[in-house]
Design an enzyme around this catalytic site. Structure first.
Site, mmCIF file in Angstrom:
data_model
loop_
_atom_site.group_PDB
_atom_site.id
_atom_site.type_symbol
_atom_site.label_atom_id
_atom_site.label_comp_id
_atom_site.label_asym_id
_atom_site.label_seq_id
_atom_site.Cartn_x
_atom_site.Cartn_y
_atom_site.Cartn_z
ATOM 1 N N LYS A 143 0.835 -1.204 0.000
ATOM 2 C CA LYS A 143 0.000 0.000 0.000
ATOM 3 C C LYS A 143 0.870 1.254 0.000
ATOM 4 C CE LYS A 143 -1.765 1.851 3.665
ATOM 5 N NZ LYS A 143 -2.533 2.140 4.897
ATOM 6 N N ASP A 162 -6.328 1.088 0.910
ATOM 7 C CA ASP A 162 -6.412 1.423 2.335
ATOM 8 C C ASP A 162 -7.790 1.021 2.852
ATOM 9 O OD1 ASP A 162 -8.167 3.341 1.391
ATOM 10 O OD2 ASP A 162 -7.206 5.016 2.434
#
Length: 300
Positions: free
Chosen positions: A168, A186
């Site tokens: 991420k 996220d």
């Protein structure tokens, strides 16, 4: 039946429910069932139809958030990777209020790599989990200094080797510091793509793969911004502002939140609700669109 007769009849419904030991709410609910106003996609949506709906949602969000951007303040790849690591378990606003002091004292990887951990901890305390974050940012600075000549690498396989950096964080850096497409999965992104029934996956890596298959690679970074901005401003976790949502007709989850337009508008956050955003130094395009910069730490 006249209005007067209708008013008189209501107590009778309550009385009858009490005599039969049926909860009053249930008796009244059967009398006036709630209406479902959602416009939902077909239950058996074909893969092609899903792609069309997903891409249409992205186009709609691009019109709502044409100025969408990363909500972390940064001036170079090093600042972005550190800020992204610090954003775990806190808001981007809190990070943006904290990093000016950090980067003023430690402007380069070499500086942060040689820092006194206790001094760094004191600066990072407002972000929470400050001891673990201190260890990560000092650790990644040492790796950058020792293995990459003090420069943040522009490859996924190198970025994920840095302490505290997962896929991420790596995609945030690649997409926004190097212009290389990536999907940032996220918590907001995960929540919304499942609400929209783009995927039923719960593992971030599988979500990334499933959503990546719906869009051309060139769309991935902006798609991430659009989805995350929508999640922060309108499609909240606990109480989505469904009645103020621009993509309500395309959303299978319409009705999970407040559907009354006036009440829903009161749930909007950041610039959509008339409040400051999360960056102290946002892009000019955001300011030109009516966005407001966030206040510095301690400004009230």
């Amino acid at each position: 039946m006249t209005k007067k007769a209708a008013v008189k009849k209501a107590p009778a419904v309550v009385k009858q429910a009490a005599e039969k030991k049926v909860p009053v709410k249930k008796a009244v609910a059967r009398k006036a069932p709630a209406k479902t106003v959602a416009v939902k996609p077909a239950k058996a949506e074909s893969p092609a139809a899903l792609v069309r709906r997903a891409r249409r949602i992205n186009r709609e969000l691009a019109e709502v958030f044409p100025y969408a951007h990363p909500e972390l303040d940064f001036e170079n790849p090093f600042q972005l990777v550190v800020a992204t690591v610090l954003s775990a378990q806190t808001t981007d606003l809190r990070v943006n209020q904290t990093t000016p002091a950090l980067f003023a004292k430690y402007p380069t990887p070499e500086d942060l790599a040689a820092a006194n951990p206790e001094e760094v901890e004191e600066i990072l305390r407002p972000t929470g989990f400050f001891r673990a974050k201190t260890k990560s940012v000092i650790g990644l600075s040492k790796v950058l200094t020792e293995q990459f000549g003090g420069e943040v690498p522009g490859r996924l396989e190198d970025l994920v080797k840095l302490p505290g950096v997962g896929r991420k964080t790596a995609f945030v850096v690649l997409g926004n510091a190097f212009g290389r497409p990536g999907i940032t999965v996220d918590t907001h992104f995960q929540r919304l793509v499942r609400r929209w029934q783009w995927t039923a996956e719960t593992d971030p890596d599988k979500i990334e793969a499933a959503i990546g298959a719906l869009f051309p690679k060139s769309d991935w970074t902006d798609l991430s911004h659009h989805v995350i901005w929508h999640g922060r401003r309108i499609c909240h976790a606990r109480k989505p502002a469904c009645g103020a949502c621009p993509i309500a007709p395309l959303c299978p989850a319409f009705g999970e939140g407040e559907t009354d337009p006036e009440k829903a508008r009161k749930l909007l956050k950041y610039e959509k609700g008339g409040f400051p955003g999360q960056r102290l130094n946002p892009p000019q395009a955001y300011l030109d669109a009516g966005g407001k910069a966030a206040p510095p730490l301690g400004a009230g």
